[in-house]
Motif scaffolding. Structure first.
Motif, PDB file in Angstrom:
ATOM      1  N   PRO A 142       0.729  -1.242  -0.056  1.00 42.20           N
ATOM      2  CA  PRO A 142       0.288  -0.023   0.266  1.00 42.20           C
ATOM      3  C   PRO A 142       0.668   1.431  -0.175  1.00 42.20           C
ATOM      4  N   LEU A 143       0.460   2.268  -0.550  1.00 40.19           N
ATOM      5  CA  LEU A 143       0.728   3.440  -0.594  1.00 40.19           C
ATOM      6  C   LEU A 143       0.296   4.530  -0.261  1.00 40.19           C
ATOM      7  N   HIS A 144       1.316   5.813   0.004  1.00 44.99           N
ATOM      8  CA  HIS A 144       1.166   6.829   0.598  1.00 44.99           C
ATOM      9  C   HIS A 144      -0.316   7.400  -0.549  1.00 44.99           C
ATOM     10  N   PRO A 145      -1.543   7.990   0.585  1.00 43.46           N
ATOM     11  CA  PRO A 145      -2.133   8.161  -0.737  1.00 43.46           C
ATOM     12  C   PRO A 145      -1.472   9.310  -1.625  1.00 43.46           C
ATOM     13  N   MET A 146      -0.458  10.096  -1.395  1.00 43.92           N
ATOM     14  CA  MET A 146      -0.459  10.781  -2.366  1.00 43.92           C
ATOM     15  C   MET A 146      -0.138   9.921  -4.300  1.00 43.92           C
ATOM     16  N   TYR A 147      -0.003   9.091  -3.711  1.00 49.63           N
ATOM     17  CA  TYR A 147       0.101   8.061  -5.213  1.00 49.63           C
ATOM     18  C   TYR A 147      -1.483   7.965  -5.671  1.00 49.63           C
ATOM     19  N   ALA A 148      -1.991   8.109  -4.884  1.00 46.15           N
ATOM     20  CA  ALA A 148      -3.606   7.357  -5.746  1.00 46.15           C
ATOM     21  C   ALA A 148      -3.857   7.131  -6.700  1.00 46.15           C
ATOM     22  N   ALA A 149      -3.404   8.351  -7.789  1.00 51.90           N
ATOM     23  CA  ALA A 149      -4.127   8.330  -9.232  1.00 51.90           C
ATOM     24  C   ALA A 149      -2.776   7.451  -9.693  1.00 51.90           C
ATOM     25  N   ARG A 151       0.326   5.725  -8.684  1.00 49.90           N
ATOM     26  CA  ARG A 151       1.393   4.651  -8.379  1.00 49.90           C
ATOM     27  C   ARG A 151       0.505   4.014  -8.215  1.00 49.90           C
ATOM     28  N   ALA A 152      -0.055   3.985  -7.063  1.00 50.51           N
ATOM     29  CA  ALA A 152      -0.862   2.711  -6.366  1.00 50.51           C
ATOM     30  C   ALA A 152      -2.259   3.330  -5.647  1.00 50.51           C
ATOM     31  N   CYS A 153      -3.509   2.813  -6.119  1.00 49.21           N
ATOM     32  CA  CYS A 153      -4.836   3.144  -5.901  1.00 49.21           C
ATOM     33  C   CYS A 153      -4.967   2.019  -4.397  1.00 49.21           C
ATOM     34  N   VAL A 154      -3.925   1.536  -4.189  1.00 45.18           N
ATOM     35  CA  VAL A 154      -4.705   1.049  -2.842  1.00 45.18           C
ATOM     36  C   VAL A 154      -3.341   1.405  -1.871  1.00 45.18           C
ATOM     37  N   ASN A 155      -4.331   2.393  -0.612  1.00 44.03           N
ATOM     38  CA  ASN A 155      -3.025   3.378   0.013  1.00 44.03           C
ATOM     39  C   ASN A 155      -3.591   2.823   1.632  1.00 44.03           C
ATOM     40  N   THR A 156      -4.069   2.102   2.007  1.00 39.29           N
ATOM     41  CA  THR A 156      -4.060   1.550   3.447  1.00 39.29           C
ATOM     42  C   THR A 156      -3.621   0.456   3.662  1.00 39.29           C
ATOM     43  N   LEU A 157      -3.016   0.614   4.640  1.00 35.64           N
ATOM     44  CA  LEU A 157      -3.055  -1.654   4.888  1.00 35.64           C
ATOM     45  C   LEU A 157      -4.077  -1.995   4.963  1.00 35.64           C
ATOM     46  N   ALA A 158      -4.813  -1.761   5.739  1.00 36.06           N
ATOM     47  CA  ALA A 158      -6.094  -1.638   6.295  1.00 36.06           C
ATOM     48  C   ALA A 158      -7.049  -2.438   4.619  1.00 36.06           C
ATOM     49  N   HIS A 159      -6.670  -1.723   3.850  1.00 37.34           N
ATOM     50  CA  HIS A 159      -7.797  -1.954   2.185  1.00 37.34           C
ATOM     51  C   HIS A 159      -6.295  -2.878   1.345  1.00 37.34           C
ATOM     52  N   ALA A 160      -5.823  -3.084   1.751  1.00 41.55           N
ATOM     53  CA  ALA A 160      -4.390  -3.539   1.447  1.00 41.55           C
ATOM     54  C   ALA A 160      -4.856  -5.536   2.501  1.00 41.55           C
ATOM     55  N   LEU A 161      -4.679  -4.718   3.548  1.00 43.30           N
ATOM     56  CA  LEU A 161      -5.598  -7.059   3.543  1.00 43.30           C
ATOM     57  C   LEU A 161      -6.772  -7.291   3.295  1.00 43.30           C
ATOM     58  N   HIS A 179       4.908   4.810   3.560  1.00 46.26           N
ATOM     59  CA  HIS A 179       3.492   4.964   3.040  1.00 46.26           C
ATOM     60  C   HIS A 179       2.427   5.102   4.401  1.00 46.26           C
ATOM     61  N   VAL A 180       2.876   4.039   5.622  1.00 47.55           N
ATOM     62  CA  VAL A 180       1.864   3.783   6.499  1.00 47.55           C
ATOM     63  C   VAL A 180       2.296   4.359   7.627  1.00 47.55           C
ATOM     64  N   TRP A 181       3.295   4.609   8.184  1.00 45.05           N
ATOM     65  CA  TRP A 181       3.356   5.464   9.228  1.00 45.05           C
ATOM     66  C   TRP A 181       2.270   6.864   9.431  1.00 45.05           C
ATOM     67  N   TRP A 182       1.824   7.151   9.060  1.00 40.97           N
ATOM     68  CA  TRP A 182       0.504   8.558   9.457  1.00 40.97           C
ATOM     69  C   TRP A 182      -0.598   7.401   9.565  1.00 40.97           C
ATOM     70  N   ASP A 183      -1.111   6.546   9.321  1.00 42.69           N
ATOM     71  CA  ASP A 183      -1.950   5.956   9.718  1.00 42.69           C
ATOM     72  C   ASP A 183      -2.608   5.878  11.091  1.00 42.69           C
ATOM     73  N   PRO A 184      -3.496   5.888  11.347  1.00 44.27           N
ATOM     74  CA  PRO A 184      -4.173   6.298  12.740  1.00 44.27           C
ATOM     75  C   PRO A 184      -4.147   4.541  13.405  1.00 44.27           C
ATOM     76  N   ASP A 185      -4.586   4.274  12.452  1.00 41.66           N
ATOM     77  CA  ASP A 185      -4.783   2.824  12.606  1.00 41.66           C
ATOM     78  C   ASP A 185      -4.164   1.960  11.976  1.00 41.66           C
ATOM     79  N   LEU A 186      -2.529   1.819  11.478  1.00 45.82           N
ATOM     80  CA  LEU A 186      -1.600   1.569  11.616  1.00 45.82           C
ATOM     81  C   LEU A 186      -1.671   0.290  12.895  1.00 45.82           C
ATOM     82  N   ALA A 187      -1.323   0.082  13.786  1.00 47.84           N
ATOM     83  CA  ALA A 187      -1.094  -0.597  14.989  1.00 47.84           C
ATOM     84  C   ALA A 187      -2.087  -2.008  14.409  1.00 47.84           C
ATOM     85  N   ASN A 188      -3.506  -1.352  15.036  1.00 45.93           N
ATOM     86  CA  ASN A 188      -4.642  -2.793  14.765  1.00 45.93           C
ATOM     87  C   ASN A 188      -4.436  -2.750  13.385  1.00 45.93           C
TER      88      ASN A 188
END
Length: 276
Positions: A142-149, A151-161, A179-188
């Motif tokens: 999953p890539l940072h949302p800035m790459y959604a258009a 490079r990668a339209c999968v942008n969160t670990l949750a979506h990838a899983l 790409h994921v450090w900012w995600d408030p749900d990262l630990a979960n």
């Protein structure tokens, strides 16, 4: 002395070194795990790359990259699938732990990100039998949302899983801190990935403030704001004890420095900034 637990993604010194040179430099610093890019392999030829890997007792933590599934038309779609099958074969020949998938963004002038995401899921499903037959795990990154258009339209670990749950046990994730450090749900989500046994790779670098270029201004570990030790603790608690793979794109800094200095700094920062 061998450096345990550290891998070098060869993009980190791609401007300074070819494949063979990069391998020699990693070995000089005690690093026996690498992750090349397909174009680096292509420049020396797959057979020669395999020879270099095997003769030096190297292990690939991944091959970069497959993916880029979305296409504007059927012909493009088939070309993308065929290229991914070739990537799978290359990764298998090199004995990589996984083929990393940068899945692709919106094709052409499309504004339908939902359709692009469906093409990603369909594309992975289409090449999965080939990957399973080759014994090659596929790792969605999953890539940072800035790459959604682009490079990668999968942008969160949750979506990838979520995709992994639909696509089977041979499909997992590459967790790149950039790409994921900012995600408030990262630990979960890291805990969830561990429960699913789908963590296939862990990539490290740092997020600079300010970041001057969204693609080629990644920081060396310790030079930015990412809690590298904290994320590694989460990943180890989730059951992944594989190597941390340094992947730095740095057009105005690290790509301009001597490659020996770059690798030496990677080793030093790995010990001081990255071990849980």
């Amino acid at each position: 002395m061998q450096v345990e637990g550290l891998s070098i993604n060869l993009a980190t010194i791609r401007e300074q070194c070819g494949f063979g040179q990069a391998v020699d430099l990693c070995l000089k610093h005690g690093i026996t795990r690498i992750a090349p890019w397909r174009e680096q392999v292509a420049k020396v030829g797959l057979a020669e790359a395999v020879r270099i890997v095997k003769s030096n007792g190297l292990k690939l933590t991944g091959l970069c990259r497959g993916g880029f599934f979305p296409a504007e038309n059927e012909a493009g779609w088939q070309r993308n699938l065929d290229d991914n099958r070739r990537a799978i074969d290359e990764a298998a020949a090199l004995g990589a732990d996984c083929l990393v998938l940068v899945v692709g963004g919106l094709p052409g002038s499309s504004k339908d990100i939902g359709a692009a995401r469906q093409m990603v899921s369909d594309g992975i499903a289409a090449v999965s039998p080939h990957a399973e037959a080759a014994g090659m795990p596929l790792a969605i990154e999953p890539l940072h949302p800035m790459y959604a258009a682009d490079r990668a339209c999968v942008n969160t670990l949750a979506h990838a899983l979520d995709m992994c749950e639909q696509l089977g046990e041979n499909v997992g994730v590459a967790i790149d801190v950039y790409h994921v450090w900012w995600d408030p749900d990262l630990a979960n989500q890291i805990a969830r990935a561990g429960q699913m046994k789908r963590i296939f790779a862990h990539h490290i670098c740092d997020w600079l403030v300010p970041t001057k270029d969204m693609l080629t201004d990644r920081g060396m570990m310790g030079d930015g704001v990412i809690d590298l030790k904290g994320i590694r603790r989460m990943i180890e608690k989730a059951g992944f004890l594989g190597a941390q793979e340094v992947e730095i794109f740095s057009a105005e800094n690290w790509w301009k420095r001597p490659a020996d200095e770059v690798i030496a700094t990677c080793v030093e920062r790995y010990h001081s900034c990255c071990q849980a």
